[in-house]
Motif scaffolding. Structure first.
Motif, PDB file in Angstrom:
ATOM      1  N   PRO A   1       0.813  -1.224   0.000  1.00  0.00           N
ATOM      2  CA  PRO A   1       0.000   0.000   0.000  1.00  0.00           C
ATOM      3  C   PRO A   1       0.845   1.273   0.000  1.00  0.00           C
ATOM      4  O   PRO A   1       0.368   2.340  -0.397  1.00  0.00           O
ATOM      5  CB  PRO A   1      -0.800  -0.112   1.303  1.00  0.00           C
ATOM      6  CG  PRO A   1      -0.807  -1.564   1.624  1.00  0.00           C
ATOM      7  CD  PRO A   1       0.506  -2.101   1.137  1.00  0.00           C
TER       8      PRO A   1
ATOM      9  N   TYR B   1      -7.116  -3.430   3.777  1.00  0.00           N
ATOM     10  CA  TYR B   1      -6.070  -3.789   2.811  1.00  0.00           C
ATOM     11  C   TYR B   1      -4.873  -2.829   2.882  1.00  0.00           C
ATOM     12  O   TYR B   1      -3.813  -3.126   2.333  1.00  0.00           O
ATOM     13  CB  TYR B   1      -6.624  -3.786   1.383  1.00  0.00           C
ATOM     14  CG  TYR B   1      -7.635  -4.866   1.098  1.00  0.00           C
ATOM     15  CD1 TYR B   1      -7.651  -6.058   1.822  1.00  0.00           C
ATOM     16  CD2 TYR B   1      -8.592  -4.712   0.100  1.00  0.00           C
ATOM     17  CE1 TYR B   1      -8.589  -7.046   1.549  1.00  0.00           C
ATOM     18  CE2 TYR B   1      -9.522  -5.698  -0.192  1.00  0.00           C
ATOM     19  CZ  TYR B   1      -9.512  -6.859   0.550  1.00  0.00           C
ATOM     20  OH  TYR B   1     -10.437  -7.843   0.269  1.00  0.00           O
ATOM     21  N   TRP B   2      -5.059  -1.689   3.539  1.00  0.00           N
ATOM     22  CA  TRP B   2      -3.961  -0.724   3.657  1.00  0.00           C
ATOM     23  C   TRP B   2      -3.087  -0.987   4.890  1.00  0.00           C
ATOM     24  O   TRP B   2      -2.166  -0.223   5.157  1.00  0.00           O
ATOM     25  CB  TRP B   2      -4.522   0.695   3.752  1.00  0.00           C
ATOM     26  CG  TRP B   2      -5.185   1.187   2.495  1.00  0.00           C
ATOM     27  CD1 TRP B   2      -5.024   0.709   1.237  1.00  0.00           C
ATOM     28  CD2 TRP B   2      -6.116   2.269   2.393  1.00  0.00           C
ATOM     29  NE1 TRP B   2      -5.796   1.405   0.344  1.00  0.00           N
ATOM     30  CE2 TRP B   2      -6.481   2.380   1.034  1.00  0.00           C
ATOM     31  CE3 TRP B   2      -6.677   3.146   3.306  1.00  0.00           C
ATOM     32  CZ2 TRP B   2      -7.379   3.334   0.571  1.00  0.00           C
ATOM     33  CZ3 TRP B   2      -7.575   4.102   2.857  1.00  0.00           C
ATOM     34  CH2 TRP B   2      -7.921   4.197   1.502  1.00  0.00           C
TER      35      TRP B   2
ATOM     36  N   PHE C   1       0.584  -0.460   6.364  1.00  0.00           N
ATOM     37  CA  PHE C   1       0.795   0.431   5.227  1.00  0.00           C
ATOM     38  C   PHE C   1       2.154   0.180   4.576  1.00  0.00           C
ATOM     39  O   PHE C   1       2.280   0.187   3.353  1.00  0.00           O
ATOM     40  CB  PHE C   1       0.692   1.890   5.695  1.00  0.00           C
ATOM     41  CG  PHE C   1       0.768   2.894   4.579  1.00  0.00           C
ATOM     42  CD1 PHE C   1      -0.243   2.973   3.623  1.00  0.00           C
ATOM     43  CD2 PHE C   1       1.846   3.755   4.478  1.00  0.00           C
ATOM     44  CE1 PHE C   1      -0.172   3.884   2.590  1.00  0.00           C
ATOM     45  CE2 PHE C   1       1.925   4.681   3.444  1.00  0.00           C
ATOM     46  CZ  PHE C   1       0.905   4.742   2.498  1.00  0.00           C
TER      47      PHE C   1
ATOM     48  N   THR D   1      -5.347  -0.300  -4.339  1.00  0.00           N
ATOM     49  CA  THR D   1      -4.822  -1.054  -3.196  1.00  0.00           C
ATOM     50  C   THR D   1      -5.890  -1.237  -2.123  1.00  0.00           C
ATOM     51  O   THR D   1      -5.720  -2.073  -1.221  1.00  0.00           O
ATOM     52  CB  THR D   1      -3.598  -0.353  -2.575  1.00  0.00           C
ATOM     53  OG1 THR D   1      -3.921   1.009  -2.254  1.00  0.00           O
ATOM     54  CG2 THR D   1      -2.420  -0.397  -3.530  1.00  0.00           C
ATOM     55  N   GLY D   2      -6.988  -0.476  -2.204  1.00  0.00           N
ATOM     56  CA  GLY D   2      -8.108  -0.665  -1.297  1.00  0.00           C
ATOM     57  C   GLY D   2      -9.171  -1.597  -1.832  1.00  0.00           C
ATOM     58  O   GLY D   2     -10.010  -2.095  -1.077  1.00  0.00           O
TER      59      GLY D   2
ATOM     60  N   PHE E   1      -2.743  -6.005  -2.081  1.00  0.00           N
ATOM     61  CA  PHE E   1      -1.697  -5.522  -2.989  1.00  0.00           C
ATOM     62  C   PHE E   1      -0.934  -6.636  -3.686  1.00  0.00           C
ATOM     63  O   PHE E   1      -0.476  -6.467  -4.809  1.00  0.00           O
ATOM     64  CB  PHE E   1      -0.729  -4.610  -2.233  1.00  0.00           C
ATOM     65  CG  PHE E   1       0.064  -5.300  -1.151  1.00  0.00           C
ATOM     66  CD1 PHE E   1       1.226  -5.994  -1.446  1.00  0.00           C
ATOM     67  CD2 PHE E   1      -0.353  -5.236   0.173  1.00  0.00           C
ATOM     68  CE1 PHE E   1       1.962  -6.615  -0.455  1.00  0.00           C
ATOM     69  CE2 PHE E   1       0.375  -5.856   1.173  1.00  0.00           C
ATOM     70  CZ  PHE E   1       1.532  -6.560   0.862  1.00  0.00           C
TER      71      PHE E   1
END
Length: 497
Positions: free
Chosen positions: A60, A229-230, A233, A302-303, A307
């Motif tokens: 991310p 999903y982040w 980070f 990426t959300g 990734f």
């Protein structure tokens, strides 16, 4: 000999068309120039390399990689803006280097600009093929659901490169050549042949359309973003250049490719109505607009999908496919990608011949490179040579090889531009500057250091390829350019020469 290699060009008058037959038409205003910059920038980076860099290097934090690359470019953009007001000619970095660092360095920069414009167009054409094939598959699926027995398909041997780099070795893939990439390059080359006004108008239309489609993707996709999903980070480092900060820096060198082209506005200086005013505006505006769009699209994809699943040739389509309710958005992405990538190729085919044209006028290339079409007022022979060269590279090489080479050549040119501003401040302080780089000593030094930092993270075999490219360029310069240089002729004819 050394005196000639270090000799600088000191004539900054804007009459480069004089004595060369028909001149270029001044038809571009600030909007057309800004569209030229956006058209050159938004393409392969946002539609292809974003996914590769996220999956393999940054996760991310690909958003951070875009910011780092943008900061590097912003220093350089300010330097380009000052040079554009001083030397409003179509040579871009080549002309700027000639004025500050001497003929040999100017040739080196001009030769590397072939990587920036010519080879980058080849890389983008390779990306264009991936989205074109995906669109054909979707159309075929639509026909099948409608009961229409029509399948649009190109065999893999005609949509892939016959060569690839695997573990640092050049291998064959079994494919013949990349047919769609060749066709789109040659079609856009014809458009550039017939005139800058026609090419610029087509580019402006494509820019408006592709920016609109990208905004639609960001707005529609944002509602389906899964913020989990982040996290994390910045993924934990898993080896050299794989996640962690080393991965982010490697990703920054990859996504730097996505920013290449914002300075393409300077290659159209002799076709700008008011270059001293409009070139700085267009250069900085195109960079700012593209940075905002890049960060938006990186955050969304990426959300939408983890990734590590984005490392495909069509990452935006892959992310959208993960949400069936966004099925309609696939068509928007594919059409937007094809339009966006086409406009990049178009601008690069506009830019590269104009670099050759200025080098031809300086005597470093044969006079044929300086010819302007009597009817279309374009560097037509250059355009044909450029188009054929771009098509040939796109036919046989994959994206990863071309993309890294482009970034390296561009970073080297950027170093020269940032250093050149400081040099010209010392050597020609009396020149009128309608735009001045703010805090020049700091800004220019940071520009040089940031470009060198990105170069540090390039792979060894890319340095080898760049070395081979440089040797070839130097052979041309010492074999032809040095002996036919117009600056050398002036020096030899001078009583002090």
């Amino acid at each position: 000999m050394l005196k000639q290699l270090l000799a600088r060009k000191t004539d900054f008058s804007n009459n480069a068309d004089d004595g060369h037959g028909p001149g270029l038409k001044r038809t571009l205003g600030p909007w057309g120039l800004t569209a030229l910059g956006i058209g050159a920038v938004i393409g392969g980076g946002i539609f292809v390399i974003t996914g590769q860099a996220a999956a393999e290097h940054a996760g991310p934090a690909i958003i951070l990689a875009f910011v780092i690359a943008a900061v590097c470019c912003s220093f350089t953009a300010l330097c380009y803006a000052e040079f554009a007001t001083l030397i409003p000619m179509s040579g871009s970095s080549y002309s700027y280097a000639y004025a500050t660092l001497g003929e040999l360095v100017a040739w080196f920069i001009g030769w590397n600009m072939v990587l920036e414009y010519g080879v980058s167009a080849s890389a983008v054409a390779v990306s264009w093929t991936g989205y074109f094939v995906s669109l054909l598959d979707d159309i075929s699926s639509l026909f099948a659901r409608m009961g229409i027995p029509l399948r649009l398909h190109l065999p893999a041997v005609l949509t892939n490169a016959p060569l690839a780099f695997t573990d640092g070795h050049l291998v064959t893939t079994g494919a013949l050549f990349n047919l769609p990439a060749v066709v789109i390059v040659l079609a856009l080359t014809w458009l550039c042949y017939v005139g800058i006004k026609e090419s610029s108008g087509a580019n402006l239309a494509m820019v408006i359309l592709k920016v609109s489609l990208i905004v639609i993707v960001i707005v529609a996709g944002w509602h389906y973003v899964n913020t989990s999903y982040w996290h994390p980070f910045i993924p934990a480092n898993q080896g050299v250049e794989k996640y962690g900060w080393s991965g982010i820096m490697r990703a920054a060198t990859l996504v730097f490719f996505a920013y290449i082209g914002f300075e393409a506005t300077s290659t159209a200086a002799q076709e700008a109505k008011n270059p001293q005013r409009d070139l700085p505006i267009a250069t900085l505006a195109s960079l700012a607009i593209c940075t905002v769009l890049y960060i938006g699209i990186a955050a969304v994809i990426t959300g939408l999908l983890p990734f590590d699943q984005l490392g495909t040739s069509e990452p935006v389509v892959t992310a959208v496919k993960a949400h069936p309710e966004l099925g309609w958005l696939r068509w928007v992405v594919e059409v937007g990608a094809l339009i966006g990538l086409s406009s990049v190729i178009l601008v690069m085919v506009i830019a590269q011949p104009r670099i050759f044209m200025i080098m031809g006028r300086d005597g470093l290339l044969p006079p044929v490179f300086a010819r302007i079409h009597p009817r279309y007022h374009t560097p037509y022979i250059n355009t044909v040579i450029t188009g054929i060269g771009i098509a040939a590279l796109a036919a046989v090489f994959p994206l990863d090889v071309l993309g890294d080479l482009v970034s390296m050549g561009t970073l080297i040119a950027f170093v020269a531009v940032c250093a050149g501003v400081l040099i010209l401040r010392k050597t020609r302080p009396e020149l009128p500057r309608t735009f001045r780089v703010p805090w020049a000593p700091v800004t220019c030094v940071l520009g040089v250091l940031s470009c060198l930092a990105l170069l540090y993270w390039e792979n060894w075999y890319q340095w080898l390829l760049l070395g081979i490219w440089t040797v070839l360029g130097m052979a041309i310069y010492f074999g032809y350019g040095r002996r036919h240089s117009r600056l050398r002729q002036v020096m030899n004819s001078s009583p002090l020469g």
